[in-house]
Each structure stands twice: as C-alpha cells, then as structure tokens.
Motif scaffolding. Structure first.
Motif, PDB file in Angstrom:
ATOM      1  N   VAL A 122      -5.282   5.772   0.546  1.00 25.66           N
ATOM      2  CA  VAL A 122      -4.029   5.264  -0.987  1.00 25.66           C
ATOM      3  C   VAL A 122      -4.053   5.832  -1.957  1.00 25.66           C
ATOM      4  CG1 VAL A 122      -3.361   3.897  -2.125  1.00 25.66           C
ATOM      5  CG2 VAL A 122      -3.227   3.525   0.046  1.00 25.66           C
ATOM      6  N   ARG A 180       0.689  -1.430  -0.093  1.00 26.04           N
ATOM      7  CA  ARG A 180      -0.085  -0.302  -0.311  1.00 26.04           C
ATOM      8  C   ARG A 180       0.905   1.544  -0.429  1.00 26.04           C
ATOM      9  NH1 ARG A 180      -3.296  -3.242   3.114  1.00 26.04           N
ATOM     10  NH2 ARG A 180      -6.092  -3.065   1.913  1.00 26.04           N
ATOM     11  N   THR A 213     -11.553  -9.499   7.032  1.00 28.41           N
ATOM     12  CA  THR A 213     -12.059  -8.132   6.336  1.00 28.41           C
ATOM     13  C   THR A 213     -12.242  -8.848   4.639  1.00 28.41           C
ATOM     14  OG1 THR A 213      -9.909  -8.758   5.445  1.00 28.41           O
ATOM     15  CG2 THR A 213     -10.258  -6.658   7.554  1.00 28.41           C
ATOM     16  N   ILE A 214     -13.187  -7.309   4.287  1.00 22.55           N
ATOM     17  CA  ILE A 214     -13.481  -7.477   2.177  1.00 22.55           C
ATOM     18  C   ILE A 214     -12.332  -8.006   1.528  1.00 22.55           C
ATOM     19  CG2 ILE A 214     -14.634  -6.585   0.882  1.00 22.55           C
ATOM     20  CD1 ILE A 214     -16.113  -5.004   2.489  1.00 22.55           C
ATOM     21  N   GLU A 215     -11.142  -7.436   1.711  1.00 18.57           N
ATOM     22  CA  GLU A 215     -10.220  -7.916   0.809  1.00 18.57           C
ATOM     23  C   GLU A 215      -9.385  -9.112   1.579  1.00 18.57           C
ATOM     24  OE1 GLU A 215      -9.758  -6.664  -2.197  1.00 18.57           O
ATOM     25  OE2 GLU A 215     -11.040  -5.121  -2.059  1.00 18.57           O
ATOM     26  N   HIS A 261      -5.933   2.807   5.844  1.00 17.75           N
ATOM     27  CA  HIS A 261      -5.226   2.705   4.173  1.00 17.75           C
ATOM     28  C   HIS A 261      -6.391   2.836   3.105  1.00 17.75           C
ATOM     29  CE1 HIS A 261      -8.740  -0.367   5.818  1.00 17.75           C
ATOM     30  NE2 HIS A 261      -9.034  -0.359   4.793  1.00 17.75           N
ATOM     31  N   HIS A 262      -7.093   3.823   3.644  1.00 18.66           N
ATOM     32  CA  HIS A 262      -8.224   4.284   2.567  1.00 18.66           C
ATOM     33  C   HIS A 262      -7.816   5.675   1.934  1.00 18.66           C
ATOM     34  CE1 HIS A 262     -12.242   1.576   3.432  1.00 18.66           C
ATOM     35  NE2 HIS A 262     -11.319   0.786   3.889  1.00 18.66           N
ATOM     36  N   ARG A 292      -5.100  -8.483  -4.523  1.00 16.30           N
ATOM     37  CA  ARG A 292      -5.606  -9.732  -4.388  1.00 16.30           C
ATOM     38  C   ARG A 292      -4.974 -10.472  -4.872  1.00 16.30           C
ATOM     39  NH1 ARG A 292     -11.089  -5.999  -6.703  1.00 16.30           N
ATOM     40  NH2 ARG A 292     -12.131  -5.746  -4.557  1.00 16.30           N
ATOM     41  N   PRO A 321     -10.194  -0.427  -4.768  1.00 14.62           N
ATOM     42  CA  PRO A 321      -9.786  -0.239  -3.693  1.00 14.62           C
ATOM     43  C   PRO A 321      -8.555   0.447  -4.314  1.00 14.62           C
ATOM     44  CG  PRO A 321      -9.383  -3.027  -3.395  1.00 14.62           C
ATOM     45  CD  PRO A 321     -10.719  -2.750  -4.032  1.00 14.62           C
ATOM     46  N   GLY A 322      -7.713   1.380  -3.726  1.00  9.39           N
ATOM     47  CA  GLY A 322      -6.809   2.530  -4.540  1.00  9.39           C
ATOM     48  C   GLY A 322      -5.577   1.012  -4.826  1.00  9.39           C
ATOM     49  N   PRO A 323      -5.223   0.516  -4.077  1.00 13.94           N
ATOM     50  CA  PRO A 323      -4.296  -0.676  -4.394  1.00 13.94           C
ATOM     51  C   PRO A 323      -4.429  -1.379  -5.448  1.00 13.94           C
ATOM     52  CG  PRO A 323      -4.104  -0.440  -2.027  1.00 13.94           C
ATOM     53  CD  PRO A 323      -5.277   0.304  -2.404  1.00 13.94           C
ATOM     54  N   GLN A 370     -19.653  -6.455  -3.250  1.00 11.20           N
ATOM     55  CA  GLN A 370     -18.370  -6.277  -4.165  1.00 11.20           C
ATOM     56  C   GLN A 370     -18.260  -8.122  -4.137  1.00 11.20           C
ATOM     57  OE1 GLN A 370     -15.684  -3.803  -1.223  1.00 11.20           O
ATOM     58  NE2 GLN A 370     -14.386  -4.130  -3.360  1.00 11.20           N
ATOM     59  N   PRO A 375     -17.288  -1.276  -5.578  1.00 12.31           N
ATOM     60  CA  PRO A 375     -15.581  -0.616  -5.214  1.00 12.31           C
ATOM     61  C   PRO A 375     -14.482  -0.959  -5.500  1.00 12.31           C
ATOM     62  CG  PRO A 375     -17.181  -0.494  -3.323  1.00 12.31           C
ATOM     63  CD  PRO A 375     -17.901  -1.566  -4.227  1.00 12.31           C
ATOM     64  N   LYS A 391     -17.672 -10.283   7.641  1.00  7.52           N
ATOM     65  CA  LYS A 391     -16.273  -9.434   8.200  1.00  7.52           C
ATOM     66  C   LYS A 391     -17.737  -8.572   9.354  1.00  7.52           C
ATOM     67  CE  LYS A 391     -15.325  -4.304   7.237  1.00  7.52           C
ATOM     68  NZ  LYS A 391     -14.551  -3.783   6.935  1.00  7.52           N
ATOM     69  N   PHE A 447     -20.272  -1.419   3.929  1.00  8.90           N
ATOM     70  CA  PHE A 447     -18.802  -1.972   4.039  1.00  8.90           C
ATOM     71  C   PHE A 447     -18.183  -2.041   5.455  1.00  8.90           C
ATOM     72  CE2 PHE A 447     -19.768  -0.732  -0.156  1.00  8.90           C
ATOM     73  CZ  PHE A 447     -19.621  -1.232  -0.826  1.00  8.90           C
TER      74      PHE A 447
HETATM   75  P1  XMP Z   1     -11.776  -4.217   4.348  1.00  7.80           P
HETATM   76  O1  XMP Z   1     -11.030  -5.028   3.786  1.00  7.80           O
HETATM   77  O2  XMP Z   1     -11.384  -3.188   5.477  1.00  7.80           O
HETATM   78  O3  XMP Z   1     -12.338  -2.826   3.021  1.00  7.80           O
HETATM   79  O4  XMP Z   1     -12.915  -4.876   5.154  1.00  7.80           O
HETATM   80  C1  XMP Z   1     -13.502  -2.263   3.204  1.00  7.80           C
HETATM   81  C2  XMP Z   1     -14.009  -1.746   2.022  1.00  7.80           C
HETATM   82  O5  XMP Z   1     -12.540  -0.565   1.734  1.00  7.80           O
HETATM   83  C3  XMP Z   1     -11.755  -1.432   0.544  1.00  7.80           C
HETATM   84  N1  XMP Z   1      -9.953  -1.094   0.685  1.00  7.80           N
HETATM   85  C4  XMP Z   1      -9.397   0.088   0.353  1.00  7.80           C
HETATM   86  N2  XMP Z   1     -10.076   0.870  -0.539  1.00  7.80           N
HETATM   87  N3  XMP Z   1      -8.004   1.205   0.135  1.00  7.80           N
HETATM   88  C5  XMP Z   1      -9.141   1.626  -0.913  1.00  7.80           C
HETATM   89  O6  XMP Z   1      -8.987   2.805  -1.481  1.00  7.80           O
HETATM   90  C6  XMP Z   1      -6.939   0.762   0.678  1.00  7.80           C
HETATM   91  O7  XMP Z   1      -6.725   0.181   1.154  1.00  7.80           O
HETATM   92  C7  XMP Z   1      -8.488  -0.262   0.375  1.00  7.80           C
HETATM   93  N4  XMP Z   1      -8.371  -1.534   1.875  1.00  7.80           N
HETATM   94  C8  XMP Z   1     -10.064  -2.189   1.497  1.00  7.80           C
HETATM   95  C9  XMP Z   1     -12.609  -2.561   0.203  1.00  7.80           C
HETATM   96  O8  XMP Z   1     -12.579  -2.664  -0.846  1.00  7.80           O
HETATM   97  C10 XMP Z   1     -13.563  -2.658   0.124  1.00  7.80           C
HETATM   98  O9  XMP Z   1     -14.831  -1.203  -0.127  1.00  7.80           O
END
Ligand code: XMP
Length: 522
Positions: free
Chosen positions: A358, A305, A518-520, A355-356, A408, A401-403, A443, A399, A514, A477
């Motif tokens: 990014v 990230r 986590t989702i990812e 982490h969001h 994945r 994620p930024g990275p 997602q 949605p 979750k 989410f």
């Molecule tokens: P998690 O994995 O934390 O994800 O349950 C919740 C939501 O956030 C997104 N996600 C990210 N979005 N940068 C982003 O912009 C990140 O590093 C990142 N990590 C998780 C994930 O896809 C889900 O929608």
C-alpha cells in the motif's frame, strides 16, 4: 547487471548465489568495519578488481554444483590474488572448480551441529579465538566429500567431515556451515578472522562512509535532475529524504499526503523536521476529505487497503504532475523489502506480502527510482538517520502501516471515531515514553473497537466504545509477543483514557502473540 561502479574504499564483494542469508553476511562484514557489496555471481574478475577488493566472499545458495545450470563464478577470480571465503554452496562450487569433489551427503544437515577444529596453524588463521569444539549452523544436502590434492581439511562435524578447508597454495577458505547467522555463536569471530587475519583489512568502514558513498552515488545518478520523494512520517522515507537532500539540496521536492488517517501531530512533526529543520522543499497535501469520502461506509479491511492505496496513487500522481521537471522518484526501500518483493539476483517472488505494498507507486508513473537504502537493514537505517542528524523521535519511531489508522479503527471510519482513536493512541504513547519503554517495545498503539460497553460515571450511565491497547516486542515483525507492560503503567493509561476522553467507556489490553494473531487488528 554485472558491471560495477569503481570504488577506492576497501571492499569485500559478496558474490550472491541466492542464499537467504546473503544480506546477513554483508551486514556482519559491515559491522566488523569493512565495506560489503553484493554483486552478481557472474561478475567478471576484471570488474571485481575495480571494487578494490581486499577479499571476496562466495555466498551459499539453493543450487547443486552438479546441475547443468548451476551458477558459477568467473574462474579468474581465483587468480586475483585476494583471499576468498566460500560459504556452503560457495565452498562447494569453488571446490569443484579447484579440484575437490562434491556430492549429495548421506544425510543432509539442517540446524545446529558440533564442529571439531584441527589444531593446525592453517586452521588458526580462520578459527583463532574459537573453542576447538563449537556449535555451528548447517543447512545443506550436498557436501565436499573429497578435497583432492589441493585442499587441506580444517574442521569437521559428525555428518560432514570436510566442514572447513583451505586451499594449499591459494588464499581460499571454505566453510560448509553459516558463520553469518546468530545460531553460529562464534561466527562473528570467524568472519573477523577472515577479514583481519587473512585479508588484512584496515577496517575503516563506518556508517559515515556509507553516507559519503551514497551521497556521491545519488549525485552521479540524478545529475541535475529533479527528484520527488513521498514522505510517510516513517523512518525509512525520512532517512532516504535526508540523505538525498544532503546529496542534491533543493533538487529534491518532498510530498507528504495528509490522508486524515495519521497519528496525532504527525503532520506537524513532519513539517517541523523537514521544512523548518532541514529546509527541504516540502509539499503537504491535505487529502483528508478525499480519503474519508472514499472510505465512507467501508468496513472490510482489505477493501480499506485497496481504497487507500488507490487514493494515494491518485493524489500523488496529481501532485507529481504539477512538478513538471521531476524525473526521479525516491523511495525508502530497505533490503527486507527487496527480498519480499522477490528481487535480487536469484530470488523468486514466492513470499510477497501484498498488503505491505500500500502506498507503493506503479511503474506507469514513468519515474526512474532512487533507492539509496536498498542494501540496509532497519537498524542500520536508524544509525544512518542519527548520523544524518534526524531527531531521535523520528529515527526511533515505531513502524506505522501504510493504511494508517484505517486498520486500527475497526468498522466504519469517520472523522469522529478517528479523533477518539488518535487521542487514546497519544495518551498510550505518552505514558509508554514517560516510562522509558518506547525503545524496548517494537510497536505500541491503540485500536478503536466497534463495540459499545457500559460505564457509570458519577450518576450517569454511558454506553460508549472500547479501546484496545496493543504493544508487541519483536525484532523482525514476522513473529511478535505481547509486551509485558507493568500493571501500574496500564492502569495509568486506562485511567487517563476513560477520564480524559469521556467518549470511551472501557480499555482492554491485547495479550495475543503472533502467530497466531497479527500485530495489527485488521
Ligand atoms: P501484521 O499485522 O501483518 O503486521 O502482523 C506486520 C507489520 O506490518 C505492518 N503492516 C502494514 N504495513 N501496509 C503497511 O505498510 C499494511 O497494509 C500493513 N499491515 C500491517 C504492521 O504495522 C507491522 O509492523
């Protein structure tokens, strides 16, 4: 902060005392067809008047009215001649200013409570169409314990006898409970009664009005300046760009960084929507090599990230510098992002999800921000996207994620592994779309595992990687459950992946909710 932009549209200004639900109030008001606008709670009455208020709402908040530094409204608002609804702290603060008495309740009320409503005509103004005994959502320690001579009780609960009241002579109503949350089943009706029976609103607000007003506001903000906007392929930046383009046409330049971590055809979709359909000046930067070489050998998720965040800023900075007259930077910041980053009138930064960020760009770039979606929730942004004419596939995109695919593609990131992941992901999405389930899942994606597994195809034994399928249902989410996808759909996806991608030996489905998962995967 407490100067306002005059408007001719009938508006409900909401004085934001810091309630965690304040945007929900705004959203309910908008849903009921009236423009809502959050304002600094100390905004002078004369300024509020410029907003053409058809009524005012005083939100809840974490303070106690008897604390010395408790936020107050301008007392002159009660002389504006427009109806006012005080919710929770808003009710207590107004009660104190107008002759009622507030103290800490013997028992705080948190959660659902049974409200008994009086049968008087005064109560009917707010509670018409609501059963005389109904559930409401409470969240308070203090309460109004004496209405003084000025207030008329309208409804009460076991622990809060004055759960709703109105001023005897002024059009002020107070409710101790939260009509804006879904746990108050008739809360929408109560707010509607306030808007239409009490305020006599015309109810002409639609998403199209938001588009018009924002268009004007963007023009006012940027004048003849140049705006740059980073597109991510997601709905928020796409809607922001389409809206800004509507306002200022070719003063907008969009930048799309192809970091090599995108889903299949993502770059082509962005190009065809923005360049071919909207005729936006779009610069696509091919930065795959730069990102992948920075990520070479890196397997730790947070390190990925950080590297991606930094590479993005470097690339974006370089490109932005080449647009020498750019003064403004557009971002698709939504209201939940504003909360998460600890902004707003009374918010603290307790709950930042780092982490969001990014892809977030540092202030040192020196741009003035244009953030036309700051008041909206995701579903409202999607409606706006539809009104703006964005294609359905972009408006309803899950949605991402930024990275990107880096989180994945578990383990090391190589072009070859990314290609396998992209193909598997595409097959999964194609089948979910074909089954009509894309819109009902929140997602849906594939994950490439750093695990080899044995397969026998014909007479050949192979030892190839495993693909995990992840699909979740979620509204916010923050929590999510794994989608109960039909077995035959999963069977089709699995069959196609192992047959069409000879380099995958096995497909598994992730059945983790979750929390705790986590989702990812990373
Ligand atoms: P998690 O994995 O934390 O994800 O349950 C919740 C939501 O956030 C997104 N996600 C990210 N979005 N940068 C982003 O912009 C990140 O590093 C990142 N990590 C998780 C994930 O896809 C889900 O929608």
């Amino acid at each position: 902060m407490n100067e306002v932009t005059p408007t001719a549209e009938e508006t409900i200004p909401i004085l934001d005392f810091g309630s965690q639900y304040v945007q929900l109030i705004a959203r309910r008001v908008r849903e009921a067809g009236v423009r809502a606008l959050l304002v600094d709670p100390a905004t002078p009455a004369a300024e509020l008047k410029k907003l053409n208020p058809v009524g005012l709402i005083l939100s809840g908040g974490p303070s106690s009215v008897y604390q010395a530094d408790a936020p107050r409204c301008d007392p002159e608002i009660f002389n504006l001649g427009v109806p006012i609804l005080g919710i929770c702290y808003g009710m207590q603060m107004a009660a104190e200013l107008l002759g009622g008495k507030v103290k800490k309740g013997t028992a705080g009320e948190y959660g659902s409570a049974k409200l008994s409503i009086s049968g008087t005509p005064e109560a009917a103004e707010l509670f018409s169409g609501v059963p005389s005994s109904t559930s409401v959502w409470m969240s308070h320690g203090d309460q109004v314990y004496s209405p003084g001579n000025e207030f008329l009780p309208l409804a009460g609960t076991h622990d809060c006898p004055l759960a709703a009241m109105r001023h005897r002579t002024r059009p002020f109503f107070g409710v101790q409970f939260h009509p804006e949350v879904t746990h108050t089943p008739h809360g929408g009706k109560i707010l509607e009664n306030f808007l239409y029976r009490v305020c006599k609103a015309a109810g002409t607000w639609r998403m199209g009005n938001f588009m018009e007003i924002s268009t004007e506001a963007i023009r006012r903000q940027v004048g003849t300046g140049r705006v740059i906007c980073g597109l991510s392929g997601g709905v928020d930046s796409a809607v922001a760009a389409a809206l800004i383009h509507r306002a200022i046409g070719d003063q907008l330049t969009c930048i799309f960084v192809d970091n090599g971590l995108l889903r299949k055809n993502e770059r082509q979709n962005v190009e065809s929507t923005f360049r071919d359909h909207f005729h936006i000046d779009l610069r696509v930067i091919d930065a795959e090599v730069e990102f992948l070489s920075a990520l070479k050998g890196v397997t730790e998720p947070q390190a990925k990230r950080k590297i991606i965040g930094k590479a993005f800023i470097d690339v974006f900075k370089r490109e932005a510098k080449s647009i020498s007259d750019a003064r403004f930077l557009a971002q698709g910041t939504l209201y939940p992002d504003v909360i998460e980053s600890g902004q707003g009138y009374w918010r603290t930064a307790a709950n930042i999800k780092l982490h969001h960020n990014v892809g977030g760009l540092p202030a040192e770039l020196g741009f003035e921000l244009v953030e036309p979606l700051r008041e909206l929730f995701k579903d409202e942004v999607r409606r706006l996207g539809e009104v703006l004419g964005l294609p359905e596939s972009m408006v309803w995109r899950h949605p991402f994620p930024g990275p990107g695919l880096a989180v994945r593609c578990i383990g090391e990131i190589t072009r070859e592994r990314l290609d396998i992941l992209r193909d598997a992901d595409e097959i999964f999405l194609e089948e979910v779309v074909a089954a009509g389930l894309y819109r009902s899942t929140a997602q849906t994606f594939a994950v490439l595992l750093p695990v080899q597994s044995v397969a026998v195809m014909g007479d050949d034994r192979s030892y190839n990687p495993v693909i995990a399928l992840r699909s979740v249902d979620s509204s916010d989410f923050m929590t999510a459950d794994w989608s109960r996808l039909p077995y035959d759909l999963l069977a089709r996806v699995s069959n196609r992946i192992v047959n069409e991608l000879r380099s995958v030996s096995r497909v598994v489905y992730d059945v983790t909710s979750k929390p705790p998962g986590t989702i990812e995967w990373e």
